[in-house]
Design a protein around this motif. Structure first.
Motif, PDB file in Angstrom:
ATOM      1  N   ALA A  28       0.670  -0.988  -0.452  1.00  0.00           N
ATOM      2  CA  ALA A  28      -0.252   0.039  -0.080  1.00  0.00           C
ATOM      3  C   ALA A  28       0.898   0.989  -0.254  1.00  0.00           C
ATOM      4  O   ALA A  28       0.190   1.965  -0.561  1.00  0.00           O
ATOM      5  CB  ALA A  28      -1.029  -0.121   1.386  1.00  0.00           C
ATOM      6  N   GLY A  29       1.816   0.973   1.008  1.00  0.00           N
ATOM      7  CA  GLY A  29       2.853   2.253   0.568  1.00  0.00           C
ATOM      8  C   GLY A  29       3.805   2.626  -0.277  1.00  0.00           C
ATOM      9  O   GLY A  29       3.859   3.813  -1.093  1.00  0.00           O
ATOM     10  N   LEU A  30       3.317   1.496  -1.561  1.00  0.00           N
ATOM     11  CA  LEU A  30       4.218   1.627  -2.595  1.00  0.00           C
ATOM     12  C   LEU A  30       3.664   2.368  -3.453  1.00  0.00           C
ATOM     13  O   LEU A  30       3.547   3.029  -4.114  1.00  0.00           O
ATOM     14  CB  LEU A  30       4.638  -0.129  -3.148  1.00  0.00           C
ATOM     15  CG  LEU A  30       5.152   0.388  -4.843  1.00  0.00           C
ATOM     16  CD1 LEU A  30       6.696   1.208  -4.805  1.00  0.00           C
ATOM     17  CD2 LEU A  30       5.734  -1.252  -4.939  1.00  0.00           C
ATOM     18  N   ASP A  31       1.693   1.626  -3.639  1.00  0.00           N
ATOM     19  CA  ASP A  31       1.764   2.010  -4.575  1.00  0.00           C
ATOM     20  C   ASP A  31       1.045   3.423  -4.054  1.00  0.00           C
ATOM     21  O   ASP A  31       0.751   4.788  -4.789  1.00  0.00           O
ATOM     22  CB  ASP A  31      -0.810   1.443  -4.446  1.00  0.00           C
ATOM     23  CG  ASP A  31      -0.398   0.434  -4.980  1.00  0.00           C
ATOM     24  OD1 ASP A  31       0.512  -0.467  -5.506  1.00  0.00           O
ATOM     25  OD2 ASP A  31      -1.212  -0.349  -3.581  1.00  0.00           O
ATOM     26  N   VAL A  32       0.774   4.184  -2.533  1.00  0.00           N
ATOM     27  CA  VAL A  32       0.443   5.351  -2.811  1.00  0.00           C
ATOM     28  C   VAL A  32       1.414   6.180  -2.584  1.00  0.00           C
ATOM     29  O   VAL A  32       1.194   7.527  -3.328  1.00  0.00           O
ATOM     30  CB  VAL A  32      -0.298   5.331  -0.900  1.00  0.00           C
ATOM     31  CG1 VAL A  32      -0.389   7.575  -0.823  1.00  0.00           C
ATOM     32  CG2 VAL A  32      -1.386   4.577  -1.045  1.00  0.00           C
ATOM     33  N   PHE A  33       2.560   6.467  -1.999  1.00  0.00           N
ATOM     34  CA  PHE A  33       4.073   7.048  -2.667  1.00  0.00           C
ATOM     35  C   PHE A  33       3.552   7.514  -4.033  1.00  0.00           C
ATOM     36  O   PHE A  33       4.000   8.407  -4.194  1.00  0.00           O
ATOM     37  CB  PHE A  33       4.585   6.535  -1.643  1.00  0.00           C
ATOM     38  CG  PHE A  33       6.091   7.639  -1.283  1.00  0.00           C
ATOM     39  CD1 PHE A  33       5.823   8.531  -1.007  1.00  0.00           C
ATOM     40  CD2 PHE A  33       7.682   7.283  -1.899  1.00  0.00           C
ATOM     41  CE1 PHE A  33       6.873  10.016  -1.301  1.00  0.00           C
ATOM     42  CE2 PHE A  33       8.148   8.103  -1.438  1.00  0.00           C
ATOM     43  CZ  PHE A  33       8.294   8.701  -1.381  1.00  0.00           C
ATOM     44  N   ALA A  34       3.674   6.170  -4.816  1.00  0.00           N
ATOM     45  CA  ALA A  34       4.342   6.488  -6.410  1.00  0.00           C
ATOM     46  C   ALA A  34       3.235   7.357  -6.985  1.00  0.00           C
ATOM     47  O   ALA A  34       3.317   8.237  -7.916  1.00  0.00           O
ATOM     48  CB  ALA A  34       4.477   5.396  -6.834  1.00  0.00           C
ATOM     49  N   ALA A  35       1.609   7.074  -6.400  1.00  0.00           N
ATOM     50  CA  ALA A  35       0.889   7.949  -7.106  1.00  0.00           C
ATOM     51  C   ALA A  35       1.113   9.630  -6.577  1.00  0.00           C
ATOM     52  O   ALA A  35       0.264  10.314  -6.878  1.00  0.00           O
ATOM     53  CB  ALA A  35      -0.487   7.319  -6.886  1.00  0.00           C
ATOM     54  N   SER A  39       3.088  14.510  -0.391  1.00  0.00           N
ATOM     55  CA  SER A  39       1.952  14.554   0.869  1.00  0.00           C
ATOM     56  C   SER A  39       0.983  14.247   0.876  1.00  0.00           C
ATOM     57  O   SER A  39       0.254  14.180   1.563  1.00  0.00           O
ATOM     58  CB  SER A  39       1.047  16.236  -0.316  1.00  0.00           C
ATOM     59  OG  SER A  39       1.470  15.705  -1.964  1.00  0.00           O
ATOM     60  N   GLY A  40       0.895  13.044  -0.204  1.00  0.00           N
ATOM     61  CA  GLY A  40      -0.260  12.071   0.013  1.00  0.00           C
ATOM     62  C   GLY A  40      -0.113  10.666   0.589  1.00  0.00           C
ATOM     63  O   GLY A  40      -1.346  10.709   1.004  1.00  0.00           O
ATOM     64  N   ALA A  41       0.982  10.503   0.727  1.00  0.00           N
ATOM     65  CA  ALA A  41       1.178   9.183   1.330  1.00  0.00           C
ATOM     66  C   ALA A  41       1.253   9.527   2.708  1.00  0.00           C
ATOM     67  O   ALA A  41       2.463   9.231   3.528  1.00  0.00           O
ATOM     68  CB  ALA A  41       2.883   8.791   0.867  1.00  0.00           C
ATOM     69  N   THR A  42       0.043   9.780   3.557  1.00  0.00           N
ATOM     70  CA  THR A  42       0.471   9.638   4.900  1.00  0.00           C
ATOM     71  C   THR A  42      -0.315   8.127   5.603  1.00  0.00           C
ATOM     72  O   THR A  42      -0.774   7.609   4.977  1.00  0.00           O
ATOM     73  CB  THR A  42      -1.220  10.282   5.060  1.00  0.00           C
ATOM     74  OG1 THR A  42      -2.381  10.039   4.846  1.00  0.00           O
ATOM     75  CG2 THR A  42      -1.209  11.809   4.385  1.00  0.00           C
ATOM     76  N   MET A  43      -0.198   8.239   7.053  1.00  0.00           N
ATOM     77  CA  MET A  43      -0.062   6.782   7.115  1.00  0.00           C
ATOM     78  C   MET A  43      -1.781   6.250   7.098  1.00  0.00           C
ATOM     79  O   MET A  43      -2.122   5.570   6.827  1.00  0.00           O
ATOM     80  CB  MET A  43       0.195   6.978   8.804  1.00  0.00           C
ATOM     81  CG  MET A  43      -0.279   5.832   9.720  1.00  0.00           C
ATOM     82  SD  MET A  43       0.249   6.131  11.156  1.00  0.00           S
ATOM     83  CE  MET A  43      -0.714   6.691  12.342  1.00  0.00           C
ATOM     84  N   THR A  44      -2.626   7.630   7.542  1.00  0.00           N
ATOM     85  CA  THR A  44      -4.199   6.948   7.419  1.00  0.00           C
ATOM     86  C   THR A  44      -4.507   7.001   5.692  1.00  0.00           C
ATOM     87  O   THR A  44      -5.241   5.709   5.506  1.00  0.00           O
ATOM     88  CB  THR A  44      -4.993   8.518   7.766  1.00  0.00           C
ATOM     89  OG1 THR A  44      -4.681   9.253   8.627  1.00  0.00           O
ATOM     90  CG2 THR A  44      -6.538   8.345   7.039  1.00  0.00           C
ATOM     91  N   ALA A  45      -3.817   7.459   4.684  1.00  0.00           N
ATOM     92  CA  ALA A  45      -3.560   6.754   3.152  1.00  0.00           C
ATOM     93  C   ALA A  45      -3.373   5.887   2.985  1.00  0.00           C
ATOM     94  O   ALA A  45      -4.343   4.376   2.327  1.00  0.00           O
ATOM     95  CB  ALA A  45      -3.145   7.943   2.382  1.00  0.00           C
ATOM     96  N   ILE A  46      -2.040   5.320   3.876  1.00  0.00           N
ATOM     97  CA  ILE A  46      -1.596   3.949   3.848  1.00  0.00           C
ATOM     98  C   ILE A  46      -2.607   2.867   3.988  1.00  0.00           C
ATOM     99  O   ILE A  46      -2.786   2.095   3.613  1.00  0.00           O
ATOM    100  CB  ILE A  46       0.026   4.168   4.233  1.00  0.00           C
ATOM    101  CG1 ILE A  46       0.763   4.938   3.461  1.00  0.00           C
ATOM    102  CG2 ILE A  46       0.435   2.290   3.970  1.00  0.00           C
ATOM    103  CD1 ILE A  46       2.167   5.244   3.803  1.00  0.00           C
ATOM    104  N   CYS A  47      -3.156   3.143   5.530  1.00  0.00           N
ATOM    105  CA  CYS A  47      -3.543   1.851   6.105  1.00  0.00           C
ATOM    106  C   CYS A  47      -5.593   1.744   5.366  1.00  0.00           C
ATOM    107  O   CYS A  47      -5.196   0.164   5.295  1.00  0.00           O
ATOM    108  CB  CYS A  47      -3.961   3.235   7.239  1.00  0.00           C
ATOM    109  SG  CYS A  47      -2.462   2.847   8.639  1.00  0.00           S
ATOM    110  N   SER A  48      -5.882   3.002   4.947  1.00  0.00           N
ATOM    111  CA  SER A  48      -6.571   3.284   4.075  1.00  0.00           C
ATOM    112  C   SER A  48      -6.809   2.296   2.701  1.00  0.00           C
ATOM    113  O   SER A  48      -7.685   1.428   2.885  1.00  0.00           O
ATOM    114  CB  SER A  48      -7.200   4.367   3.756  1.00  0.00           C
ATOM    115  OG  SER A  48      -8.478   3.817   3.077  1.00  0.00           O
TER     116      SER A  48
END
Length: 206
Positions: A28-35, A39-48
């Motif tokens: 999930a961290g790879l997905d969110v950080f790449a996308a 700014s968007g790679a927060t813990m909340t976004a990664i957990c979601s």
């Protein structure tokens, strides 16, 4: 007294489930950080994205930056293992082995653009990942110097010059891949491999 047997869910032990959760968070961290970048790679976004609660996040990581460093480490480890396997293969000519090692680097970062963006672009945008990325590139440069010494023997450059050549080679290859990921250069991954193979075999020895 009979020892208590750890409860299993879905055929998995508690330790196996913890490992699975950790891998889900890393993916999930790879997905969110790449996308979305920093700014968007927060813990909340990664957990979601992983469909896990923060409780499970802290089971494996101390914070967001710790997870992103582990994501970067995972990409670096994948590249390192593939590159060394190619260089130390017992088949093919020396140039074939060099080409295969460089191809593994380029392929990992271009066939899965998430890995390319995280390793080459997003990790360079903020600390502490910027420092972590530089350390990884220095590690690759030293690996290149060490492998050149092993392959070329008496024809290899002495350690100091080998380190310089390793940094020039790794830095140039990283910039080529970055330019490709950013659509800043009209070149194919295969042409990157060709150019880097020629560069290495021409300059890694006397």
């Amino acid at each position: 007294m009979t020892p208590t047997t750890p409860r299993r869910y879905g055929g998995m032990s508690a330790d196996q489930r913890a490992v699975q959760r950790r891998e889900s968070l890393l993916e999930a961290g790879l997905d969110v950080f790449a996308a979305t970048g920093k700014s968007g790679a927060t813990m909340t976004a990664i957990c979601s994205r992983a469909k896990l609660t923060e409780r499970y996040f802290y089971e494996s990581f101390t914070g967001r930056d710790d997870l992103l460093q582990k994501v970067l480490d995972g990409i670096a480890d994948e590249i390192r293992q593939a590159g060394l396997a190619a260089l130390r293969s017992s088949t093919g000519t020396l140039e074939d082995r060099v080409r295969n090692a460089i191809s593994s680097f380029v392929t990992i970062l271009t066939e899965d653009p998430r890995k390319g963006r995280v390793a080459m672009i997003e990790s360079a945008a903020f600390e502490p990942l910027r420092t972590h990325r530089r350390a990884a590139l220095r590690g690759f440069a030293q690996m290149v110097a060490d492998e050149a010494t092993r392959m070329y023997g008496d024809r290899a450059w002495p350690p100091h010059q080998g380190e310089i050549n390793g940094l020039l080679f790794v830095g140039g290859l990283a910039e080529l891949v970055t330019a490709w990921l950013n659509d800043e250069i009209t070149i194919t991954p295969e042409e990157i491999v060709d150019a880097a193979t020629y560069q290495f075999t021409s300059t890694a020895h006397r």
